[in-house]
Design an enzyme around this catalytic site. Structure first.
Site, PDB file in Angstrom:
ATOM      1  N   ARG A  48       0.870  -1.183   0.000  1.00  0.00           N
ATOM      2  CA  ARG A  48       0.000   0.000   0.000  1.00  0.00           C
ATOM      3  C   ARG A  48       0.903   1.228   0.000  1.00  0.00           C
ATOM      4  O   ARG A  48       2.115   1.106   0.022  1.00  0.00           O
ATOM      5  CB  ARG A  48      -1.008   0.004   1.175  1.00  0.00           C
ATOM      6  CG  ARG A  48      -0.653  -0.684   2.428  1.00  0.00           C
ATOM      7  CD  ARG A  48       0.276   0.017   3.391  1.00  0.00           C
ATOM      8  NE  ARG A  48       0.068   1.424   3.501  1.00  0.00           N
ATOM      9  CZ  ARG A  48       1.050   2.291   3.691  1.00  0.00           C
ATOM     10  NH1 ARG A  48       2.310   1.898   3.813  1.00  0.00           N
ATOM     11  NH2 ARG A  48       0.826   3.587   3.765  1.00  0.00           N
ATOM     12  N   GLY A  49       0.266   2.404  -0.009  1.00  0.00           N
ATOM     13  CA  GLY A  49       1.040   3.635  -0.158  1.00  0.00           C
ATOM     14  C   GLY A  49       1.123   3.966  -1.640  1.00  0.00           C
ATOM     15  O   GLY A  49       1.500   3.099  -2.447  1.00  0.00           O
ATOM     16  N   ARG A  87      -7.289  -0.376  -6.903  1.00  0.00           N
ATOM     17  CA  ARG A  87      -7.594   0.666  -5.907  1.00  0.00           C
ATOM     18  C   ARG A  87      -7.754   1.991  -6.661  1.00  0.00           C
ATOM     19  O   ARG A  87      -6.908   2.324  -7.504  1.00  0.00           O
ATOM     20  CB  ARG A  87      -6.493   0.779  -4.845  1.00  0.00           C
ATOM     21  CG  ARG A  87      -6.437  -0.425  -3.910  1.00  0.00           C
ATOM     22  CD  ARG A  87      -5.548  -0.168  -2.699  1.00  0.00           C
ATOM     23  NE  ARG A  87      -6.191   0.685  -1.716  1.00  0.00           N
ATOM     24  CZ  ARG A  87      -5.535   1.242  -0.681  1.00  0.00           C
ATOM     25  NH1 ARG A  87      -4.239   1.039  -0.536  1.00  0.00           N
ATOM     26  NH2 ARG A  87      -6.177   1.997   0.184  1.00  0.00           N
ATOM     27  N   ASP A 241      -2.239  11.025  -2.059  1.00  0.00           N
ATOM     28  CA  ASP A 241      -2.606   9.991  -3.033  1.00  0.00           C
ATOM     29  C   ASP A 241      -2.978  10.603  -4.369  1.00  0.00           C
ATOM     30  O   ASP A 241      -2.873   9.947  -5.408  1.00  0.00           O
ATOM     31  CB  ASP A 241      -3.742   9.133  -2.494  1.00  0.00           C
ATOM     32  CG  ASP A 241      -3.219   8.249  -1.377  1.00  0.00           C
ATOM     33  OD1 ASP A 241      -3.140   8.741  -0.236  1.00  0.00           O
ATOM     34  OD2 ASP A 241      -2.837   7.099  -1.653  1.00  0.00           O
ATOM     35  N   ASN A 251      -5.782  12.338   0.623  1.00  0.00           N
ATOM     36  CA  ASN A 251      -4.851  11.533   1.420  1.00  0.00           C
ATOM     37  C   ASN A 251      -5.701  10.750   2.423  1.00  0.00           C
ATOM     38  O   ASN A 251      -6.939  10.868   2.455  1.00  0.00           O
ATOM     39  CB  ASN A 251      -3.811  12.431   2.103  1.00  0.00           C
ATOM     40  CG  ASN A 251      -2.682  11.618   2.734  1.00  0.00           C
ATOM     41  OD1 ASN A 251      -2.097  10.760   2.074  1.00  0.00           O
ATOM     42  ND2 ASN A 251      -2.401  11.843   4.002  1.00  0.00           N
TER      43      ASN A 251
HETATM   44  O1  MRU Z   1      -4.553   3.083   2.183  1.00  0.00           O
HETATM   45  P1  MRU Z   1      -3.085   3.330   2.089  1.00  0.00           P
HETATM   46  O2  MRU Z   1      -2.310   2.788   3.241  1.00  0.00           O
HETATM   47  O3  MRU Z   1      -2.512   2.912   0.755  1.00  0.00           O
HETATM   48  O4  MRU Z   1      -2.963   4.908   2.156  1.00  0.00           O
HETATM   49  C1  MRU Z   1      -1.706   5.500   2.060  1.00  0.00           C
HETATM   50  C2  MRU Z   1      -1.741   6.968   2.245  1.00  0.00           C
HETATM   51  O5  MRU Z   1      -2.777   7.570   2.381  1.00  0.00           O
HETATM   52  C3  MRU Z   1      -0.428   7.686   2.162  1.00  0.00           C
HETATM   53  O6  MRU Z   1      -0.445   8.811   2.977  1.00  0.00           O
HETATM   54  C4  MRU Z   1      -0.189   8.118   0.714  1.00  0.00           C
HETATM   55  O7  MRU Z   1      -0.335   7.034  -0.149  1.00  0.00           O
HETATM   56  C5  MRU Z   1       1.129   8.719   0.514  1.00  0.00           C
HETATM   57  S1  MRU Z   1       2.435   7.510   0.571  1.00  0.00           S
HETATM   58  C6  MRU Z   1       3.885   8.314   0.231  1.00  0.00           C
END
Ligand code: MRU
Length: 351
Positions: A48-49, A87, A241, A251
């Site tokens: 994720r991220g 996603r 994001d 985000n």
């Molecule tokens: O649902 P996730 O864990 O994928 O969400 C991640 C985030 O919201 C992060 O803050 C974002 O992707 C930035 S990562 C550099």
């Protein structure tokens, strides 16, 4: 720093991903051998991220190439659409997949179809090198700003979700800023918001900070006002994001609330993200698709039901922070401050 397990690596046709669902309790590697494996790893949040989802997409395309030698460009486009549907909110996935399709198209047109897998793998590694350079550039911009703003001293920094190497491969965006400040002896304390319901802050950010030896506390989302009213936070850094043309930023859920409280108390609020997180096709935040996740992420914790049977939950995984609540957006080409459409397009070289 204690031993770091890479969140993503490729060897001999296998994409190995550190299973982030199991952290911090276990460090388990999930092997991906097909495009379906890569799709499921993104959807089920093994990985994720925003940036790391994008790189998983690139190596997912390499897995498709490996299993489908001689596929047509239309088949590759379908494969990219399939991965992109895993996603919806982070634009990095579409960004990287679009580049994969461009690359594949060129190779097919040049009669070099047999090189597609190798070229995608090289592209994936090049993008990982690039984000490392970009993250370092962003961390230096943030450090310079803090020194100008507060003088050279140790800072109390707050962050939300996980934006470190677990989210990017190398280093990290907002958490990369924190690591860089720590390496330069400029961190007094970090507050990591737990990030309900998936606990990216409590599980993943604290895992990274602990490995690096950074002093920190996990705080609950309900503490935002307490922390800022009591002047415990000098500045806030979060990731993104998807950032659209007017600076509105999607985000992790809770980011918008954090920005509003920060604005109320006059605490600088920064978004740190590479230009691959910018969506230059959308004008404002209302156009960003917000992922709705399974209600059981809220109703249960580690498979243990915490809400009464029959209760339901609403689980938007992201929210949109309004541009007017953001002090500055830091990307590899500079600081967007003030956050206006004109300034954003100028700093990112889009005008
Ligand atoms: O649902 P996730 O864990 O994928 O969400 C991640 C985030 O919201 C992060 O803050 C974002 O992707 C930035 S990562 C550099």
């Amino acid at each position: 720093m204690s031993k770091v397990v890479s969140p993503l690596s490729w060897k001999d046709g296998v994409l190995s991903l550190l299973d982030q669902r199991k952290l911090p309790l276990e460090e388990i590697i999930v092997e991906n051998k097909t495009i379906e494996d890569a799709y499921n790893s993104i959807k089920d949040m093994v990985v994720r991220g925003a940036p790391l989802i994008g790189y998983t997409g690139i190596f997912g395309m390499a897995l498709f190439a490996r299993g489908n030698r001689g596929a047509s460009i239309d088949e590759y486009k379908k494969a990219a659409e399939y991965l992109n549907s895993s996603r919806p909110t982070a634009v990095n996935l579409a960004y990287e997949l679009d580049r994969c399709v461009e690359l594949i198209d060129q190779l097919i047109n040049a009669g070099n179809s047999e090189k597609i897998e190798d070229e995608l793998i090289s592209f994936g590694h090049a993008q990982l090198d690039l984000i490392h350079r970009d993250n370092l550039a962003m961390a230096n911009i943030a450090m310079k700003d803090l020194i100008e703003r507060f003088g050279k001293r140790k800072y109390r920094i707050m962050t939300l979700c996980n934006t470190g190497y677990l989210a990017c491969g190398p280093m990290g965006t907002a958490l990369g800023v924190i690591s860089h400040l720590f390496e330069n002896d400029l961190i007094e304390h970090v507050y990591a918001s737990e990030t309900r319901p998936y606990m990216q802050g409590a599980r993943l950010t604290s895992y990274e900070l602990k490995k690096q030896g950074v002093p920190h506390d996990i705080v609950v989302e309900g503490s935002f006002s307490y922390l800022m009213k009591n002047k415990l936070v000098d500045a806030i850094f979060i990731g993104a994001d998807r950032i659209v043309k007017n600076g509105d930023t999607a985000n992790k859920i809770g980011s918008s609330t954090l920005s509003i409280v920060a604005k109320h108390y006059g605490v600088p609020f920064f978004v740190v993200a590479p230009t691959s997180s910018f969506d230059f096709t959308s004008e404002e935040g209302s156009e960003i698709p917000i992922e709705m996740r399974d209600e059981n992420e809220i109703l249960s914790f580690r498979d243990q039901r915490v809400a009464p049977e029959g209760t339901s939950a609403l689980n938007p995984s992201f929210d949109v922070t309004d541009a007017n609540c953001i002090t500055g957006i830091i990307c590899e080409s500079g600081m967007i401050d003030p956050v206006t459409r004109e300034n954003l397009l100028k700093v990112t070289g889009q005008e």
